[in-house]
Design a protein around this motif. Sequence first.
Motif, short mmCIF file in Angstrom:
data_model
loop_
_atom_site.label_atom_id
_atom_site.label_comp_id
_atom_site.label_asym_id
_atom_site.label_seq_id
_atom_site.Cartn_x
_atom_site.Cartn_y
_atom_site.Cartn_z
N UNK A 426 64.34 -43.70 66.78
CA UNK A 426 65.55 -43.03 67.27
C UNK A 426 65.23 -41.64 67.79
N UNK A 427 64.36 -40.89 67.10
CA UNK A 427 64.01 -39.53 67.55
C UNK A 427 63.43 -39.56 68.96
N UNK A 428 62.52 -40.53 69.19
CA UNK A 428 61.86 -40.61 70.49
C UNK A 428 62.84 -41.05 71.57
N UNK A 429 63.64 -42.08 71.25
CA UNK A 429 64.58 -42.62 72.24
C UNK A 429 65.64 -41.58 72.57
N UNK A 430 66.11 -40.85 71.56
CA UNK A 430 67.13 -39.84 71.80
C UNK A 430 66.61 -38.72 72.70
N UNK A 431 65.34 -38.36 72.51
CA UNK A 431 64.74 -37.33 73.37
C UNK A 431 64.72 -37.78 74.83
N UNK A 432 64.33 -39.06 75.05
CA UNK A 432 64.30 -39.61 76.40
C UNK A 432 65.70 -39.65 76.99
N UNK A 433 66.65 -40.15 76.20
CA UNK A 433 68.03 -40.27 76.70
C UNK A 433 68.63 -38.91 77.00
N UNK A 435 67.18 -36.37 78.06
CA UNK A 435 66.53 -35.73 79.22
C UNK A 435 67.04 -36.29 80.54
N UNK A 436 67.94 -37.28 80.48
CA UNK A 436 68.52 -37.83 81.69
C UNK A 436 67.48 -38.41 82.63
N UNK A 437 67.52 -37.96 83.88
CA UNK A 437 66.60 -38.48 84.91
C UNK A 437 65.32 -37.66 85.03
N UNK A 438 65.08 -36.75 84.07
CA UNK A 438 63.81 -35.99 84.06
C UNK A 438 63.16 -36.06 82.68
N UNK A 439 62.90 -37.28 82.19
CA UNK A 439 62.34 -37.41 80.83
C UNK A 439 60.90 -36.94 80.77
N UNK A 440 60.43 -36.51 79.60
CA UNK A 440 59.03 -36.11 79.44
C UNK A 440 58.11 -37.34 79.43
N UNK A 441 56.85 -37.09 79.71
CA UNK A 441 55.86 -38.16 79.62
C UNK A 441 55.55 -38.46 78.16
N UNK A 442 54.78 -39.51 77.92
CA UNK A 442 54.45 -39.90 76.55
C UNK A 442 53.74 -38.74 75.83
N UNK A 443 52.75 -38.15 76.49
CA UNK A 443 52.01 -37.06 75.84
C UNK A 443 52.90 -35.85 75.60
N UNK A 444 53.84 -35.59 76.51
CA UNK A 444 54.77 -34.48 76.33
C UNK A 444 55.72 -34.74 75.16
N UNK A 445 56.15 -35.99 74.97
CA UNK A 445 56.99 -36.35 73.82
C UNK A 445 56.24 -36.07 72.53
N UNK A 447 53.85 -34.02 72.02
CA UNK A 447 53.69 -32.57 71.83
C UNK A 447 54.99 -31.93 71.34
N UNK A 448 56.12 -32.35 71.93
CA UNK A 448 57.42 -31.75 71.55
C UNK A 448 57.82 -32.11 70.13
N UNK A 449 57.58 -33.36 69.75
CA UNK A 449 58.02 -33.83 68.42
C UNK A 449 56.94 -33.67 67.36
N UNK A 450 55.71 -33.33 67.78
CA UNK A 450 54.63 -33.17 66.82
C UNK A 450 54.23 -34.47 66.17
N UNK A 451 54.21 -35.56 66.94
CA UNK A 451 53.87 -36.88 66.39
C UNK A 451 52.76 -37.50 67.22
N UNK A 452 52.26 -38.65 66.72
CA UNK A 452 51.33 -39.49 67.48
C UNK A 452 51.91 -40.90 67.50
#
Length: 536
Positions: A426-433, A435-445, A447-452
């Motif tokens: 949910x954390x990852x999907x919510x971040x993408x949602x 961001x609308x039409x300018x979502x971050x890339x996988x590596x940027x996600x 970095x932002x969430x501090x996960x792998x």
Amino acid sequence: DLVLLVVDAGEGPKPQTWEHLAVVEQLRIPAGIPVITKADLVDADWLALLAEDLAGQLERSPVKFEPPRIVSAVTRQGVPELLQRLEQLSREDARATTADAFRMPVDRAFSVAGVGTVITGTPWSGTLKVGDEVQLLPGSISARVRSLEAYGEPVESVSSGTRAAVGLVGVDRGAVGRGATLVTGPVRWQPTGALDVEVELLPGAPPLSRRQRVRVHLGTAEVLARAYPMTEAEPERPATARLVLESAVVARGGDRFVLRSYSPVTTVGGGRVLDPLPPRRSARSWSRELSSESPAERTSALLARRAQGLPAADLSLLLGLPDWEAREVAANLKDVTSAGDILVSRKVTSELRAEAVARVERFHRDAPTEEGISQETLRRALKAPAPIVEAILDGLVRRGELSLVRGHAAIPGFKPASAGTPEEVARVVDLVAGSGLTPPSVSEIEEKLGIRGALALLRIGVKEGRVVGVESDRFFSTESLALFAGTVRELAVNEPVTPAQVRDRLGLSRKYVVPLLEWADREGITRRVGDGRVLV
């Protein structure tokens, strides 16, 4: 087989005599007879002196010359003895015709009433019969043999070493000339635009330099070429080189050729074809075995320069041996294996096996939640002919080094890790949602969430229908894509829509607009026409 080196008794050897001898030596004619003619025009003392001097000059030649023969066409002195010796050598050299493919370099072509196009030459290998199907190369002209003559007499077949005239059906006189080659199967003859060779320069010839333009004489063909020495080419020191030809020729491993300078035209050396179909990049595989007299060593060297393997049907051409003999050589090599009709070095298959296992292991590390790498992805990654790849993968599965599960390759015993909890997804999907039409890339996600492992979490979101992968490393929410699709439909309702119009309406950069438009094409929403898109 034999050369007569003719010298005028009154003039003695001339510069062209020694140039002709150089050509004969480069072609490796095994034996010869020096013949001093016009003996009736000089006295006996001069003849004796000339014969002694000529014999001394020829002692150093690689051609095994007999003592000089002295003849006169006027008095017939020495002629019967010379003819008798030639007949004797002819009987001794009566060759057994091997079961090889037919090849004849063409030296003349002309038309004969009632026959059609006739070509002449001396066959280098094999046997040709009336009615045989033949090819003329380069040019890939197919024809049928209508008639055969040998030494002016009609015959039913001709073999190597025979002077032959071949009448052809279905060939226009203007389509064939000197330098062409008449061939039959089973060898897979191929014109070539490059030759890897061993070169020998004559004493006094200048060293061979890179990109030097030269004339190559092979069979009856004379073609211009650029020389690319791989080792230093100097007189009396054999060297390896690539000859890049300006016109295609038909060559076979072991063929001898003569090398002449571009201008002034003079013989500078010659050599032997090592690889008539050289790979484009073979700088690392000029092993000494490539020049070996051993067919087995040459086969190993030829395979070493072909990581993609070698069709067994090409081996006869590369080695210069009959097809059956070339295949027998390969079958007896311990360092060669086969997959279908492809021969490959065991060193190469060992490297491919190690690469396949390493790629699967790396995939498990990068995507621990996946059950394995797609078989098709693995096949493409190995970059080898399909029969070799299939044999490699089958062998790994049989030996238990890999397992196949639902079209995916995995290390035996590997179990996919859990992709994450519903909260993590949910954390990852919510971040993408969000961001609308300018979502971050996988590596940027990550970095932002501090996960792998964000990619694995996004794939769960794909399965749940909440996000869609538009690019390999960028996902969009289904709501955002619905908004984008609606905007495109609105803009394209009456006329094609351009990327600039979409950019201006949505306030996006090309970084996002172009992938989104390509996604719309894949989804069947739009179709590209020129620089714009129309609705499907």
